[in-house]
Design a protein around this motif. Structure first.
Motif, PDB file in Angstrom:
ATOM      1  N   LYS A  21       0.875  -1.167   0.000  1.00  0.00           N
ATOM      2  CA  LYS A  21       0.000   0.000   0.000  1.00  0.00           C
ATOM      3  C   LYS A  21       0.911   1.215   0.000  1.00  0.00           C
ATOM      4  O   LYS A  21       1.750   1.359   0.883  1.00  0.00           O
ATOM      5  N   GLY A  22       0.761   2.082  -0.995  1.00  0.00           N
ATOM      6  CA  GLY A  22       1.636   3.226  -1.069  1.00  0.00           C
ATOM      7  C   GLY A  22       1.358   4.084  -2.287  1.00  0.00           C
ATOM      8  O   GLY A  22       0.285   4.010  -2.883  1.00  0.00           O
ATOM      9  N   GLU A  23       2.338   4.896  -2.653  1.00  0.00           N
ATOM     10  CA  GLU A  23       2.184   5.843  -3.751  1.00  0.00           C
ATOM     11  C   GLU A  23       3.355   5.713  -4.719  1.00  0.00           C
ATOM     12  O   GLU A  23       4.442   5.254  -4.356  1.00  0.00           O
ATOM     13  N   LEU A  24       3.134   6.147  -5.976  1.00  0.00           N
ATOM     14  CA  LEU A  24       4.150   6.095  -7.017  1.00  0.00           C
ATOM     15  C   LEU A  24       4.557   7.488  -7.454  1.00  0.00           C
ATOM     16  O   LEU A  24       3.755   8.421  -7.437  1.00  0.00           O
ATOM     17  N   ALA A  25       5.818   7.617  -7.861  1.00  0.00           N
ATOM     18  CA  ALA A  25       6.312   8.855  -8.453  1.00  0.00           C
ATOM     19  C   ALA A  25       7.304   8.497  -9.549  1.00  0.00           C
ATOM     20  O   ALA A  25       7.993   7.471  -9.458  1.00  0.00           O
ATOM     21  N   LEU A  26       7.362   9.317 -10.591  1.00  0.00           N
ATOM     22  CA  LEU A  26       8.310   9.104 -11.675  1.00  0.00           C
ATOM     23  C   LEU A  26       9.434  10.128 -11.567  1.00  0.00           C
ATOM     24  O   LEU A  26       9.193  11.336 -11.609  1.00  0.00           O
ATOM     25  N   GLN A  69      10.069   6.787   8.787  1.00  0.00           N
ATOM     26  CA  GLN A  69       8.985   5.907   9.208  1.00  0.00           C
ATOM     27  C   GLN A  69       7.988   5.668   8.069  1.00  0.00           C
ATOM     28  O   GLN A  69       7.680   6.562   7.289  1.00  0.00           O
ATOM     29  N   ARG A  70       7.477   4.443   8.004  1.00  0.00           N
ATOM     30  CA  ARG A  70       6.516   4.094   6.963  1.00  0.00           C
ATOM     31  C   ARG A  70       5.192   4.797   7.211  1.00  0.00           C
ATOM     32  O   ARG A  70       4.807   5.058   8.345  1.00  0.00           O
ATOM     33  N   ARG A  71       4.484   5.066   6.126  1.00  0.00           N
ATOM     34  CA  ARG A  71       3.222   5.798   6.231  1.00  0.00           C
ATOM     35  C   ARG A  71       2.406   5.630   4.964  1.00  0.00           C
ATOM     36  O   ARG A  71       2.942   5.390   3.887  1.00  0.00           O
ATOM     37  N   ILE A  72       1.094   5.748   5.077  1.00  0.00           N
ATOM     38  CA  ILE A  72       0.134   5.809   3.976  1.00  0.00           C
ATOM     39  C   ILE A  72      -1.134   6.459   4.517  1.00  0.00           C
ATOM     40  O   ILE A  72      -1.369   6.443   5.738  1.00  0.00           O
ATOM     41  N   PRO A  73      -2.028   6.996   3.682  1.00  0.00           N
ATOM     42  CA  PRO A  73      -1.730   7.395   2.313  1.00  0.00           C
ATOM     43  C   PRO A  73      -1.177   8.820   2.314  1.00  0.00           C
ATOM     44  O   PRO A  73      -1.846   9.758   2.739  1.00  0.00           O
ATOM     45  N   HIS A  74       0.031   8.965   1.866  1.00  0.00           N
ATOM     46  CA  HIS A  74       0.717  10.241   1.819  1.00  0.00           C
ATOM     47  C   HIS A  74       0.654  10.778   0.386  1.00  0.00           C
ATOM     48  O   HIS A  74      -0.016  10.210  -0.462  1.00  0.00           O
ATOM     49  N   SER A  75       1.361  11.853   0.138  1.00  0.00           N
ATOM     50  CA  SER A  75       1.434  12.381  -1.223  1.00  0.00           C
ATOM     51  C   SER A  75       2.888  12.400  -1.666  1.00  0.00           C
ATOM     52  O   SER A  75       3.793  12.640  -0.864  1.00  0.00           O
ATOM     53  N   LEU A  76       3.131  12.116  -2.946  1.00  0.00           N
ATOM     54  CA  LEU A  76       4.468  12.160  -3.522  1.00  0.00           C
ATOM     55  C   LEU A  76       4.449  13.092  -4.720  1.00  0.00           C
ATOM     56  O   LEU A  76       3.626  12.929  -5.627  1.00  0.00           O
ATOM     57  N   ASN A  77       5.347  14.055  -4.719  1.00  0.00           N
ATOM     58  CA  ASN A  77       5.491  14.964  -5.857  1.00  0.00           C
ATOM     59  C   ASN A  77       6.974  15.135  -6.164  1.00  0.00           C
ATOM     60  O   ASN A  77       7.811  14.991  -5.276  1.00  0.00           O
ATOM     61  N   VAL A  78       7.272  15.441  -7.417  1.00  0.00           N
ATOM     62  CA  VAL A  78       8.660  15.525  -7.853  1.00  0.00           C
ATOM     63  C   VAL A  78       8.976  16.923  -8.354  1.00  0.00           C
ATOM     64  O   VAL A  78       8.254  17.468  -9.202  1.00  0.00           O
ATOM     65  N   ILE A  79      10.049  17.515  -7.814  1.00  0.00           N
ATOM     66  CA  ILE A  79      10.586  18.782  -8.297  1.00  0.00           C
ATOM     67  C   ILE A  79      12.098  18.614  -8.427  1.00  0.00           C
ATOM     68  O   ILE A  79      12.762  18.225  -7.457  1.00  0.00           O
ATOM     69  N   SER A  80      12.629  18.889  -9.616  1.00  0.00           N
ATOM     70  CA  SER A  80      14.078  18.790  -9.868  1.00  0.00           C
ATOM     71  C   SER A  80      14.631  17.423  -9.469  1.00  0.00           C
ATOM     72  O   SER A  80      15.690  17.319  -8.832  1.00  0.00           O
ATOM     73  N   ASN A  81      13.890  16.359  -9.818  1.00  0.00           N
ATOM     74  CA  ASN A  81      14.294  14.980  -9.546  1.00  0.00           C
ATOM     75  C   ASN A  81      14.403  14.649  -8.058  1.00  0.00           C
ATOM     76  O   ASN A  81      15.066  13.681  -7.670  1.00  0.00           O
TER      77      ASN A  81
END
Length: 231
Positions: A21-26, A69-81
């Motif tokens: 259970k988690g989130e994806l980012a590219l 620490q592990r966590r869900i559901p969080h948010s993942l965003n990408v800036i400058s890799n």
């Protein structure tokens, strides 16, 4: 079906990476997953896996990151890799329901911790925003990247109450300087946004940024639009 609309679907999660259970980012050519590995319920650190999308035969590679620490559901965003992660439910313990992973029980509490994660070095650093207002602890919120900053919408608090509010985070320095300079702990600042009109009163799903507008579909079966320029 027209040849123009045919697509090939291929399963690429080959290494038993199915209970999670988690989130994806590219990030560049890497698909990064961060969350809870349900097959390791006693692991308290964040589960992090990488997949090189340049190669169809690549496998998920797991990384160990101490202290996060592990966590869900969080948010993942990408800036400058660099991955920016806000909030989520920090999970102390998981009781896994083997018949239905979705019904597994999590023990812990929501957080408003704000973290930057460098995929290249697997280094993470907490972002100090204590000098100004900060969004309260929440889970299930959404964030989009806009003009080298972040827009945060909604979320639920510890008791499950939906928070119909929006926050904006603006960078004051570069993420590269933030990681390379030990003395730099303040990356930017938060500001709560006041909108004209009625904010959604139910949890949001499918939040997307289109140019200067954020579109969000709510549990009320209403499509909401936020004009960021008008804030």
């Amino acid at each position: 079906m027209s040849e123009d609309f045919k697509a090939e679907v291929e399963e690429i999660t080959r290494d038993g990476f199915c209970s999670r259970k988690g989130e994806l980012a590219l990030v560049s050519h890497l698909l990064v997953w961060m969350g809870i590995l349900m097959e390791k319920p006693n692991k308290t650190s964040m589960g992090i896996k990488f997949l090189d999308i340049r190669n169809k035969k690549s496998q998920w590679e797991e990384k160990e990151v101490d202290g996060l620490q592990r966590r869900i559901p969080h948010s993942l965003n990408v800036i400058s890799n660099i991955i920016l992660m806000f909030g989520g439910w920090i999970t102390d313990r998981v009781e896994v329901n083997k018949d239905d992973i979705e019904k597994s029980t999590r023990f812990g509490s929501v957080t408003n911790q704000f973290v930057a994660f460098d995929v290249k070095s697997c280094e993470w650093k907490e972002i100090d925003c204590s000098c100004g207002p900060v969004p309260s602890a929440r889970q299930g919120h959404h964030m989009v990247t806009y003009n080298q900053g972040l827009e945060l919408i909604g979320g639920e608090n510890q008791s499950g109450r939906f928070m119909n509010e929006m926050w904006s985070f603006k960078l004051k320095t570069t993420l590269q300087k933030f990681f390379s300079s030990p003395d730099v702990t303040e990356l930017g600042s938060w500001e709560q946004i006041q909108f004209v009109g009625q904010m959604p009163s139910q949890p949001l799903w499918g939040v997307h940024l289109v140019k200067d507008d954020i579109f969000a579909f709510s549990d009320e079966e209403i499509l909401h639009m936020f004009d960021i320029k008008a804030k």
